[in-house]
Design a protein around this motif. Structure first.
Motif, PDB file in Angstrom:
ATOM      1  N   THR A   1       0.838  -1.212   0.000  1.00 20.06           N
ATOM      2  CA  THR A   1       0.000   0.000   0.000  1.00 20.06           C
ATOM      3  C   THR A   1       0.875   1.265   0.000  1.00 20.06           C
ATOM      4  O   THR A   1       0.870   2.029   0.967  1.00 20.06           O
ATOM      5  N   PRO A   2       1.611   1.510  -1.095  1.00 24.37           N
ATOM      6  CA  PRO A   2       2.519   2.656  -1.109  1.00 24.37           C
ATOM      7  C   PRO A   2       1.812   4.010  -1.014  1.00 24.37           C
ATOM      8  O   PRO A   2       2.420   4.998  -0.623  1.00 24.37           O
ATOM      9  N   ASP A   3       0.521   4.043  -1.320  1.00 28.65           N
ATOM     10  CA  ASP A   3      -0.229   5.291  -1.209  1.00 28.65           C
ATOM     11  C   ASP A   3      -0.577   5.612   0.252  1.00 28.65           C
ATOM     12  O   ASP A   3      -1.015   6.717   0.557  1.00 28.65           O
TER      13      ASP A   3
ATOM     14  N   GLY B   1       8.228   5.484   3.325  1.00 26.47           N
ATOM     15  CA  GLY B   1       9.445   4.830   3.773  1.00 26.47           C
ATOM     16  C   GLY B   1      10.078   5.666   4.885  1.00 26.47           C
ATOM     17  O   GLY B   1      10.630   5.147   5.841  1.00 26.47           O
ATOM     18  N   LEU B   2       9.968   6.975   4.754  1.00 28.04           N
ATOM     19  CA  LEU B   2      10.490   7.921   5.740  1.00 28.04           C
ATOM     20  C   LEU B   2       9.665   9.190   5.614  1.00 28.04           C
ATOM     21  O   LEU B   2       9.526   9.741   4.520  1.00 28.04           O
ATOM     22  N   LYS B   3       9.115   9.648   6.736  1.00 30.25           N
ATOM     23  CA  LYS B   3       8.248  10.825   6.662  1.00 30.25           C
ATOM     24  C   LYS B   3       9.053  12.092   6.363  1.00 30.25           C
ATOM     25  O   LYS B   3      10.286  12.106   6.475  1.00 30.25           O
ATOM     26  N   ALA B   4       8.362  13.147   6.015  1.00 39.97           N
ATOM     27  CA  ALA B   4       8.998  14.414   5.651  1.00 39.97           C
ATOM     28  C   ALA B   4       9.863  14.941   6.794  1.00 39.97           C
ATOM     29  O   ALA B   4       9.439  14.948   7.954  1.00 39.97           O
TER      30      ALA B   4
ATOM     31  N   ASN C   1       7.512   1.571  -2.699  1.00 43.33           N
ATOM     32  CA  ASN C   1       7.197   1.037  -4.013  1.00 43.33           C
ATOM     33  C   ASN C   1       6.495  -0.304  -3.830  1.00 43.33           C
ATOM     34  O   ASN C   1       6.922  -1.124  -3.017  1.00 43.33           O
ATOM     35  N   LYS C   2       5.459  -0.515  -4.577  1.00 41.59           N
ATOM     36  CA  LYS C   2       4.671  -1.741  -4.449  1.00 41.59           C
ATOM     37  C   LYS C   2       5.422  -2.976  -4.914  1.00 41.59           C
ATOM     38  O   LYS C   2       5.314  -4.042  -4.321  1.00 41.59           O
ATOM     39  N   GLU C   3       6.216  -2.825  -5.986  1.00 38.93           N
ATOM     40  CA  GLU C   3       6.856  -3.981  -6.619  1.00 38.93           C
ATOM     41  C   GLU C   3       8.272  -4.267  -6.110  1.00 38.93           C
ATOM     42  O   GLU C   3       8.668  -5.410  -6.021  1.00 38.93           O
TER      43      GLU C   3
END
Length: 195
Positions: free
Chosen positions: A62-64, A68-71, A134-136
């Motif tokens: 669920t990349p949306d 990976g790291l917040k702002a 990334n999903k893939e």
């Protein structure tokens, strides 16, 4: 790879990153008509810090919904990032939009950190950035952060403060700890050190 070879490889990489960092600091000083070692001397003393992180961002279904790291902005003087050549993920915020940083094979991405923004009295900026998943594909990156001795006070370089450009930032000691404490409280560290 044996432990000894791995240690030797990491040590060699670190020494090369230190050399590149010194060149970057000197070029930045020259660009402002400052003494060449004005910035580099803050980061090349006996107790300076070179922090390395090997970061794995696994594939995410669920990349949306997951970063990976917040702002954030980096606490360092500069950060040198070796990105995974197989997948993008680093984004930089500019003019109200997020932009994907393209991956250039075998190239370092140089990011200025908060401590450089403080020392340059706000002339150089520490950009807000994040990492998307990334999903893939998974993604691996190697980040090297250059920081001065934690016991050293940093502040704007004296010649960058005058009537036309008043002092923007206070002097601060052990910015890494200060940055962490602000992060935990949801405070932007650069805002907290403004005069």
């Amino acid at each position: 790879m044996s432990c000894a070879l791995c240690r030797e490889t990491i040590n060699d990489y670190t020494m090369k990153i230190k050399s590149i960092s010194a060149v970057i600091f000197e070029a930045m000083a020259k660009s402002l008509d400052l003494e060449e070692n004005c910035f580099s001397k803050q980061f090349t003393e006996e107790h300076d810090v070179m922090l390395g992180r090997f970061i794995l961002y696994p594939p995410c279904p669920t990349p949306d919904q997951v970063f990976g790291l917040k702002a954030h902005s980096d606490r360092s003087g500069i950060t040198l990032l070796l990105q995974d050549p197989g997948v993008e993920g680093l984004q930089v915020f500019n003019d109200g939009k997020w932009y994907m940083v393209p991956v250039i094979r075998d190239a370092l991405f140089i990011n200025l950190g908060d401590q450089m923004q403080i020392m340059s009295n706000g002339i150089f900026k520490s950009p807000l950035h994040r990492v998307v998943t990334n999903k893939e594909k998974g993604r691996i990156s190697v980040a090297m952060f250059t920081e001065p001795d934690p016991n050293k006070e940093i502040g704007p370089v004296d010649v960058l403060v005058d009537e036309k450009r008043p002092r923007v930032y206070k002097t601060v000691k052990n910015y890494a700890v200060f940055n962490y404490e602000c992060f935990q409280k949801g405070i932007v560290p650069l805002d907290a050190v403004k005069v």
